[in-house]
Scaffold this motif. Structure first.
Motif, PDB file in Angstrom:
ATOM      1  N   ILE A  20       0.841  -1.205   0.000  1.00 53.38           N
ATOM      2  CA  ILE A  20       0.000   0.000   0.000  1.00 53.38           C
ATOM      3  C   ILE A  20       0.874   1.253   0.000  1.00 53.38           C
ATOM      4  O   ILE A  20       0.689   2.156  -0.811  1.00 53.38           O
ATOM      5  CB  ILE A  20      -0.964  -0.010   1.197  1.00 53.38           C
ATOM      6  CG1 ILE A  20      -1.933  -1.184   1.083  1.00 53.38           C
ATOM      7  CG2 ILE A  20      -1.746   1.307   1.275  1.00 53.38           C
ATOM      8  CD1 ILE A  20      -2.840  -1.364   2.294  1.00 53.38           C
ATOM      9  N   ASN A  21       1.789   1.343   0.918  1.00 53.55           N
ATOM     10  CA  ASN A  21       2.852   2.358   0.908  1.00 53.55           C
ATOM     11  C   ASN A  21       3.877   1.941   1.961  1.00 53.55           C
ATOM     12  O   ASN A  21       3.651   0.962   2.692  1.00 53.55           O
ATOM     13  CB  ASN A  21       2.307   3.784   1.101  1.00 53.55           C
ATOM     14  CG  ASN A  21       1.821   4.105   2.503  1.00 53.55           C
ATOM     15  OD1 ASN A  21       2.363   3.620   3.497  1.00 53.55           O
ATOM     16  ND2 ASN A  21       0.784   4.929   2.600  1.00 53.55           N
ATOM     17  N   PRO A  22       5.017   2.617   2.069  1.00 52.62           N
ATOM     18  CA  PRO A  22       6.070   2.131   2.975  1.00 52.62           C
ATOM     19  C   PRO A  22       5.655   1.967   4.432  1.00 52.62           C
ATOM     20  O   PRO A  22       6.222   1.135   5.148  1.00 52.62           O
ATOM     21  CB  PRO A  22       7.162   3.205   2.830  1.00 52.62           C
ATOM     22  CG  PRO A  22       6.994   3.712   1.431  1.00 52.62           C
ATOM     23  CD  PRO A  22       5.509   3.722   1.214  1.00 52.62           C
ATOM     24  N   PHE A  23       4.673   2.723   4.913  1.00 48.37           N
ATOM     25  CA  PHE A  23       4.245   2.587   6.297  1.00 48.37           C
ATOM     26  C   PHE A  23       3.534   1.260   6.560  1.00 48.37           C
ATOM     27  O   PHE A  23       3.346   0.877   7.712  1.00 48.37           O
ATOM     28  CB  PHE A  23       3.324   3.743   6.685  1.00 48.37           C
ATOM     29  CG  PHE A  23       4.062   5.016   6.979  1.00 48.37           C
ATOM     30  CD1 PHE A  23       4.648   5.221   8.215  1.00 48.37           C
ATOM     31  CD2 PHE A  23       4.188   5.997   6.020  1.00 48.37           C
ATOM     32  CE1 PHE A  23       5.342   6.393   8.496  1.00 48.37           C
ATOM     33  CE2 PHE A  23       4.874   7.168   6.287  1.00 48.37           C
ATOM     34  CZ  PHE A  23       5.455   7.370   7.522  1.00 48.37           C
ATOM     35  N   ALA A  76       2.465   4.810  13.777  1.00 48.57           N
ATOM     36  CA  ALA A  76       2.257   4.777  12.325  1.00 48.57           C
ATOM     37  C   ALA A  76       2.847   3.509  11.724  1.00 48.57           C
ATOM     38  O   ALA A  76       2.236   2.865  10.860  1.00 48.57           O
ATOM     39  CB  ALA A  76       2.884   6.004  11.669  1.00 48.57           C
ATOM     40  N   ARG A  77       4.018   3.113  12.206  1.00 48.78           N
ATOM     41  CA  ARG A  77       4.708   1.962  11.630  1.00 48.78           C
ATOM     42  C   ARG A  77       4.121   0.628  12.088  1.00 48.78           C
ATOM     43  O   ARG A  77       4.339  -0.395  11.423  1.00 48.78           O
ATOM     44  CB  ARG A  77       6.196   2.045  11.965  1.00 48.78           C
ATOM     45  CG  ARG A  77       6.916   3.032  11.074  1.00 48.78           C
ATOM     46  CD  ARG A  77       8.164   3.631  11.672  1.00 48.78           C
ATOM     47  NE  ARG A  77       8.785   4.528  10.703  1.00 48.78           N
ATOM     48  CZ  ARG A  77       8.343   5.759  10.437  1.00 48.78           C
ATOM     49  NH1 ARG A  77       7.287   6.230  11.065  1.00 48.78           N
ATOM     50  NH2 ARG A  77       8.958   6.516   9.539  1.00 48.78           N
ATOM     51  N   LEU A  78       3.377   0.649  13.178  1.00 53.97           N
ATOM     52  CA  LEU A  78       2.748  -0.577  13.656  1.00 53.97           C
ATOM     53  C   LEU A  78       1.264  -0.660  13.306  1.00 53.97           C
ATOM     54  O   LEU A  78       0.776  -1.704  12.872  1.00 53.97           O
ATOM     55  CB  LEU A  78       2.928  -0.704  15.171  1.00 53.97           C
ATOM     56  CG  LEU A  78       4.371  -0.914  15.643  1.00 53.97           C
ATOM     57  CD1 LEU A  78       4.438  -0.855  17.156  1.00 53.97           C
ATOM     58  CD2 LEU A  78       4.925  -2.236  15.131  1.00 53.97           C
ATOM     59  N   LEU A  79       0.555   0.432  13.484  1.00 54.13           N
ATOM     60  CA  LEU A  79      -0.890   0.391  13.301  1.00 54.13           C
ATOM     61  C   LEU A  79      -1.320   0.469  11.846  1.00 54.13           C
ATOM     62  O   LEU A  79      -2.423   0.032  11.514  1.00 54.13           O
ATOM     63  CB  LEU A  79      -1.554   1.517  14.103  1.00 54.13           C
ATOM     64  CG  LEU A  79      -1.392   1.416  15.612  1.00 54.13           C
ATOM     65  CD1 LEU A  79      -2.115   2.556  16.307  1.00 54.13           C
ATOM     66  CD2 LEU A  79      -1.894   0.073  16.133  1.00 54.13           C
ATOM     67  N   SER A  80      -0.494   0.992  10.974  1.00 53.85           N
ATOM     68  CA  SER A  80      -0.862   1.007   9.555  1.00 53.85           C
ATOM     69  C   SER A  80      -1.033  -0.424   9.025  1.00 53.85           C
ATOM     70  O   SER A  80      -2.101  -0.766   8.513  1.00 53.85           O
ATOM     71  CB  SER A  80       0.173   1.785   8.732  1.00 53.85           C
ATOM     72  OG  SER A  80       0.173   3.144   9.090  1.00 53.85           O
ATOM     73  N   PRO A  81      -0.015  -1.288   9.159  1.00 55.25           N
ATOM     74  CA  PRO A  81      -0.212  -2.655   8.669  1.00 55.25           C
ATOM     75  C   PRO A  81      -1.260  -3.437   9.456  1.00 55.25           C
ATOM     76  O   PRO A  81      -2.010  -4.224   8.874  1.00 55.25           O
ATOM     77  CB  PRO A  81       1.179  -3.297   8.796  1.00 55.25           C
ATOM     78  CG  PRO A  81       1.918  -2.452   9.765  1.00 55.25           C
ATOM     79  CD  PRO A  81       1.379  -1.068   9.604  1.00 55.25           C
TER      80      PRO A  81
END
Length: 219
Positions: A20-23, A76-81
């Motif tokens: 989806i994107n890098p995050f 952001a780095r944990l909850l996005s995926p």
């Protein structure tokens, strides 16, 4: 669910959403020795040193501003995926590795691809640890987390993995229980996820900062 099927389910979910994107790209496995275990967030000097480094990088005079920016990046780095995958992947500190680079910022990865508690339970010890080293409001920190969830839902809709209505319903369900119940509200906007938070992340208080799209201070 046995270990093998759980392992496969988590890896497949992460693979499905990482483009989806890098995050949304959450890597798995033990990294090199430049990374710290997630438990170093809870004890020892690493968390305060990282918040101080963020304050220096962004010329933030108030420690709470740097603490907010740390948690904004961390979630952001944990909850996005996790939001896109929609399964409770284990993001407790004991299953994480992390590092903060002066130029590249924060990186986070999980150790074992396994299921765990809901995100709020997994994040709570980190919220408490931040408050031990920096005076910053809990509502602000949880608002940062919910802002990242709403942002992830927006990207999931744009990737056509959910409709805007489905994404908003998922977000509303999260905000029906603590600690997100006072975080903000979803606004009606056809075909798009639009969120307005009740707290401000304080990014506007750094030297080159501004107000975010979901900021309650935007008029």
């Amino acid at each position: 669910m046995n270990f093998v099927s759980e392992f496969a389910e988590v890896l497949e979910a992460l693979r499905r959403v990482r483009g989806i994107n890098p995050f949304f790209a959450l890597d798995v496995g033990r990294p090199d020795d430049s990374w710290l275990p997630g438990t170093a967030l809870l004890e020892g000097p690493a968390l305060k040193a990282t918040i101080d480094a963020i304050a220096n990088r962004y010329k933030a005079d108030e420690p709470r501003v740097a603490a907010s920016l740390f948690f904004l990046s961390y979630t952001a780095r944990l909850l996005s995926p996790l939001t896109a995958a929609n399964i409770p992947i284990d993001i407790r500190p004991e299953n994480l590795w992390w590092q903060h680079h002066p130029a590249n910022g924060l990186s986070v990865r999980i150790d074992q691809p396994r299921l765990g508690p809901e995100a709020a339970e997994a994040l709570e010890p980190v919220v408490e640890a931040i408050q031990q080293v920096t005076p910053v409001a809990r509502g602000l920190l949880w608002g940062n987390a919910m802002s990242n969830i709403a942002g992830a839902l927006k990207m999931v809709v744009r990737a056509r993995m959910l409709t805007a209505e489905e994404a908003e319903e998922r977000g509303e369900q999260l905000m029906s229980a603590p600690p997100f119940e006072q975080a903000g509200e979803f606004l009606t906007f056809p075909g798009e996820v639009t969120f307005l938070r009740r707290s401000c992340c304080l990014y506007y208080r750094v030297a080159a900062g501004g107000k975010c799209g979901d900021c309650p201070l935007v008029k």
